[in-house]
Motif scaffolding. Structure first.
Motif, short mmCIF file in Angstrom:
data_model
loop_
_atom_site.label_atom_id
_atom_site.label_comp_id
_atom_site.label_asym_id
_atom_site.label_seq_id
_atom_site.Cartn_x
_atom_site.Cartn_y
_atom_site.Cartn_z
N ALA A 158 0.84 -1.20 0.00
CA ALA A 158 0.00 0.00 0.00
C ALA A 158 0.88 1.25 0.00
O ALA A 158 1.89 1.31 0.70
CB ALA A 158 -0.92 -0.01 1.22
N THR A 159 0.48 2.23 -0.78
CA THR A 159 1.27 3.45 -0.91
C THR A 159 0.62 4.65 -0.24
O THR A 159 1.21 5.73 -0.18
CB THR A 159 1.51 3.79 -2.39
N PRO A 167 -10.33 -2.93 0.48
CA PRO A 167 -9.74 -1.59 0.46
C PRO A 167 -10.31 -0.68 -0.62
O PRO A 167 -9.76 0.41 -0.86
CB PRO A 167 -8.26 -1.87 0.21
N HIS A 168 -11.39 -1.08 -1.28
CA HIS A 168 -11.93 -0.31 -2.39
C HIS A 168 -13.22 0.39 -1.99
O HIS A 168 -13.22 1.58 -1.70
CB HIS A 168 -12.11 -1.20 -3.61
N ASN A 170 -6.82 0.07 7.16
CA ASN A 170 -5.49 -0.34 6.71
C ASN A 170 -5.18 -1.73 7.26
O ASN A 170 -5.65 -2.10 8.34
CB ASN A 170 -4.41 0.63 7.19
N THR A 213 -1.91 -4.57 7.86
CA THR A 213 -0.47 -4.85 7.87
C THR A 213 -0.25 -6.31 8.25
O THR A 213 -1.12 -6.98 8.81
CB THR A 213 0.29 -3.97 8.89
N TYR A 241 -0.14 -3.74 3.38
CA TYR A 241 -0.51 -4.43 2.15
C TYR A 241 -1.70 -3.76 1.47
O TYR A 241 -2.66 -3.34 2.12
CB TYR A 241 -0.79 -5.90 2.43
N ALA A 242 -1.61 -3.68 0.13
CA ALA A 242 -2.59 -2.93 -0.64
C ALA A 242 -3.89 -3.69 -0.85
O ALA A 242 -4.97 -3.10 -0.89
CB ALA A 242 -2.00 -2.55 -2.00
N GLU A 243 -3.80 -5.01 -1.01
CA GLU A 243 -4.97 -5.79 -1.38
C GLU A 243 -5.32 -6.82 -0.31
O GLU A 243 -4.47 -7.60 0.12
CB GLU A 243 -4.75 -6.49 -2.72
#
Length: 353
Positions: A13-14, A121-122, A134, A136, A146-148
């Motif tokens: 994740a950014t 996360p969407h 979020n 982790t 992590y993004a997804e």
């Protein structure tokens, strides 16, 4: 929090932490059963968190405001009361970690009988369900954001996947594909669901991305078809659109095998909330509400099974029957909606709407 390792694009994740969250995952934070923190971690069978409502509410009505509930005192989150969890399977694979669980989640403000929903996360607003949520994990050796990820939860079961690695064929977004919410846990996150009463940590094979079915191999390249969940909508100009098909597959292509399982007696934090004058939330009333937007599978499958032999779906229905929101679905197997060609090591996904 900053990335510490080297990962394939799309894995880490950014963005920044949500405004209700601590700046980084932290153990030993104070017990706060009214916390609004939305930072969850997935590290081990004894150290993980899930999202659930901040107050008594169906998941479908509270998905944007769910809060973190953790097995240990961490992340300024709420503490999952001892005795809530009745079985947990913590699976480690090369592409994701997956936590499957049973329990009394009325203790986490989910009404009895609520068939639940999907969190990811969407979300409808593009900022996550819950907003600012979020995830982790330290599965790589250090805490990473992590993004997804995706979490299905209802009043007595959950399944949770965090996509921790990727490659040119299987992206993190594909492995944590979030548009099959009506299909339930066993279809989207296949595994051995016959573990209630057991707490286990296992290694597992990697499943195909949700909805993917290998169809052929041409010149060393695997071709896939994919299932797209049926829904209709209205475009801004007033015209309608349709995605997917009303004919649903009865099962994922395969259920990955697990191995090297290690059991533990229970998952406990040892905190007596009652002794501290804190009462556990109990939502024993019927959770009729407005109905769920997703479903958590009441699965009975066995690890290592394959094919389309049929699976048990969401609570009160099957994955090929009536979904939690009342949408009737056929029991026929028809997974071919979209063809995916993996060319030159890249997966090209074409959705035929």
């Amino acid at each position: 929090m900053a990335q510490t390792g080297t990962f394939y694009p799309g894995v880490i994740a950014t963005g920044t932490q949500g405004v209700t969250n601590p700046p980084e995952p932290t153990m030993g934070t104070a017990i706060n059963q009214t916390s609004m923190s939305r930072l969850i971690s997935a590290n081990t069978i004894e150290d993980f968190c899930i999202f659930a409502p901040p107050a008594l509410a169906n998941i479908s009505d509270s998905e944007t405001i769910e809060v973190a509930w953790c097995t240990q005192q961490r992340n300024d989150a709420r503490l999952i009361p001892d005795g809530t969890l009745t079985g947990v399977s913590f699976l480690q694979t090369d592409n994701y970690l997956q936590i499957l669980g049973y329990g009394d989640f009325t203790q986490l403000n989910i009404p009895f009988g609520d068939w639940g929903g999907e969190l990811d996360p969407h979300g409808a607003y593009g900022s996550g369900n819950p907003i600012g949520g979020n995830v982790t994990s330290n599965i790589s050796g250090a805490d990473e954001p992590y993004a997804e990820w995706m979490l299905y939860i209802d009043y007595d079961q959950f399944c949770f996947r965090v996509c921790t690695a990727a490659n040119s064929t299987y992206s993190a977004a594909a492995m944590c594909w979030h548009e099959l919410d009506e299909m339930g846990c066993e279809y989207v996150m296949p595994g051995n669901y016959n573990f209630n009463g057991t707490f286990e940590t296992c290694e597992a094979d990697v499943a195909y991305p949700p909805g993917w079915y290998p169809t052929a191999t041409v010149d060393g390249t695997t071709l896939f078809s994919t299932f797209a969940q049926y829904f209709t909508g209205v475009n801004p100009d007033g015209s309608g659109y349709t995605v997917g098909t009303t004919v649903t597959p009865a099962a994922p292509y395969m259920t990955p095998s697990s191995s090297n399982c290690v059991t533990t007696a229970t998952v406990s934090n040892g905190v007596d909330l009652a002794l501290l004058g804190i009462s556990s939330t109990t939502a024993a009333a019927s959770g009729s509400g407005s109905g769920a937007t997703a479903s958590v599978a009441k699965a009975t499958g066995t690890a290592g099974s394959t094919g389309s032999t049929g699976t048990t779906g969401s609570a009160g229905s099957t994955t090929s029957g009536t979904s939690s929101n009342g949408a009737s679905q056929s029991s026929q197997i028809y997974p071919v909606v979209t063809f995916i060609s993996v060319l030159s090591g890249l997966a090209a996904v074409l959705f035929l709407h």
